[in-house]
Design a protein around this motif. Sequence first.
Motif, PDB file in Angstrom:
ATOM      1  N   TYR A 152       0.836  -1.203   0.000  1.00 14.71           N
ATOM      2  CA  TYR A 152       0.000   0.000   0.000  1.00 14.71           C
ATOM      3  C   TYR A 152       0.867   1.247   0.000  1.00 14.71           C
ATOM      4  CZ  TYR A 152      -3.497   3.310   1.886  1.00 14.71           C
ATOM      5  OH  TYR A 152      -4.340   4.374   2.111  1.00 14.71           O
ATOM      6  N   ARG A 155       2.416   1.753  -3.365  1.00 13.26           N
ATOM      7  CA  ARG A 155       1.433   2.218  -4.341  1.00 13.26           C
ATOM      8  C   ARG A 155       1.126   3.694  -4.160  1.00 13.26           C
ATOM      9  NH1 ARG A 155      -3.498   3.470  -3.868  1.00 13.26           N
ATOM     10  NH2 ARG A 155      -3.698   2.679  -1.764  1.00 13.26           N
ATOM     11  N   LYS A 156       1.068   4.151  -2.907  1.00 17.19           N
ATOM     12  CA  LYS A 156       0.721   5.545  -2.651  1.00 17.19           C
ATOM     13  C   LYS A 156       1.773   6.514  -3.192  1.00 17.19           C
ATOM     14  CE  LYS A 156      -2.121   6.817   0.179  1.00 17.19           C
ATOM     15  NZ  LYS A 156      -3.481   7.387   0.081  1.00 17.19           N
ATOM     16  N   LEU A 161      -2.008   4.657 -10.513  1.00 16.38           N
ATOM     17  CA  LEU A 161      -2.155   3.361  -9.858  1.00 16.38           C
ATOM     18  C   LEU A 161      -1.761   2.238 -10.800  1.00 16.38           C
ATOM     19  CD1 LEU A 161      -3.194   1.890  -7.346  1.00 16.38           C
ATOM     20  CD2 LEU A 161      -5.424   1.817  -8.426  1.00 16.38           C
ATOM     21  N   TYR A 166      -2.183  -2.937  -7.026  1.00 19.87           N
ATOM     22  CA  TYR A 166      -3.477  -2.802  -6.381  1.00 19.87           C
ATOM     23  C   TYR A 166      -3.952  -4.167  -5.881  1.00 19.87           C
ATOM     24  CZ  TYR A 166      -8.338  -1.093  -6.068  1.00 19.87           C
ATOM     25  OH  TYR A 166      -9.573  -0.729  -5.647  1.00 19.87           O
ATOM     26  N   ALA A 225      -8.244   3.748  -9.733  1.00 23.10           N
ATOM     27  CA  ALA A 225      -8.750   2.757  -8.800  1.00 23.10           C
ATOM     28  C   ALA A 225     -10.261   2.644  -8.916  1.00 23.10           C
ATOM     29  CB  ALA A 225      -8.381   3.161  -7.375  1.00 23.10           C
ATOM     30  N   GLN A 230     -11.191   0.974  -3.514  1.00 29.15           N
ATOM     31  CA  GLN A 230     -10.229   1.968  -3.007  1.00 29.15           C
ATOM     32  C   GLN A 230     -10.613   2.412  -1.600  1.00 29.15           C
ATOM     33  OE1 GLN A 230      -7.258   3.395  -4.660  1.00 29.15           O
ATOM     34  NE2 GLN A 230      -7.095   3.559  -2.439  1.00 29.15           N
ATOM     35  N   ASP A 231     -11.904   2.704  -1.392  1.00 31.93           N
ATOM     36  CA  ASP A 231     -12.365   3.123  -0.065  1.00 31.93           C
ATOM     37  C   ASP A 231     -12.168   1.995   0.946  1.00 31.93           C
ATOM     38  OD1 ASP A 231     -13.074   5.558  -1.097  1.00 31.93           O
ATOM     39  OD2 ASP A 231     -15.217   5.105  -1.244  1.00 31.93           O
ATOM     40  N   ASP A 234      -8.363   1.807   1.768  1.00 32.40           N
ATOM     41  CA  ASP A 234      -7.922   2.954   2.558  1.00 32.40           C
ATOM     42  C   ASP A 234      -8.415   2.855   4.000  1.00 32.40           C
ATOM     43  OD1 ASP A 234      -6.562   4.063   0.447  1.00 32.40           O
ATOM     44  OD2 ASP A 234      -8.181   5.433  -0.131  1.00 32.40           O
TER      45      ASP A 234
END
Length: 268
Positions: A152, A155-156, A161, A166, A225, A230-231, A234
Amino acid sequence: MQEQTRPQEADGKADAARRMVLARLARVEAEHGVRILYAAEGGSRSWGYAAPDSDYDVRFVYLHPAPWYEFGGQRDVIELPLADGLDISGWELRKALRLTLGGNAALLEWLASPQVYRQHAAACRVLRELGPEHFAGEAAYWHYLAVARKNYRGRKLEQQLRLKKYLYVLRPLLAAHWVKARRSPPPLALEELAAQTLGDAGLRAELAGLLALKAAGAAPEYGPATPGLQDYIDSAMQAYEAAARPRRHSDWARADALLEQVRLACGA
């Protein structure tokens, strides 16, 4: 339109890849003076979402002759340069055992791989006995969350993306949820894992669409994403960052005892 690979052609490519893998494993043994106890697929081909052009991620466990273990501080991994679509690397057995007893679930996943290249039956019986006990505790749960966190964070840092990464966040995250709820080894296949851990039908549909594109080789390397997933990711990562994580301890004495048990099983 992307050209579809015919089943017979795909089988031929897989057979050729297998022959190359076996030849390189034999070369590893000859060049390094080791004995490979187990070798299998450990990446997207074992997780059920390989594209036609995906690399073969071969992972193996090996044993040195007895004198090697009398000295400390020696290199305990073997990594071959990526070539011909083959990504091959291995852990020395003591390293593999210490990592596993400290919470790392990678070896146990390799042992569950549907695509096996080499295995010493007696040695693998000893190693597989670690599975049920390992997944019944907290170690594997925190291992999977740590893997998700590492992927993660990587990726950030990217401007766009990368869809492969992912999936590399989502699978260990779902595996952690499985272990927490069931205290048992999670399914290797991401689709099967998601079917039993993602309660929201919309999220499962988003993932199914992404997996279908990936498996067909039609997914772009980079892209936006999917909003629901995605939500979900996160939120899960924020909860992980806020959690108090236990300190890991690896039972080195037990690892050494298991090492001797495997060596005895191998006649080494």
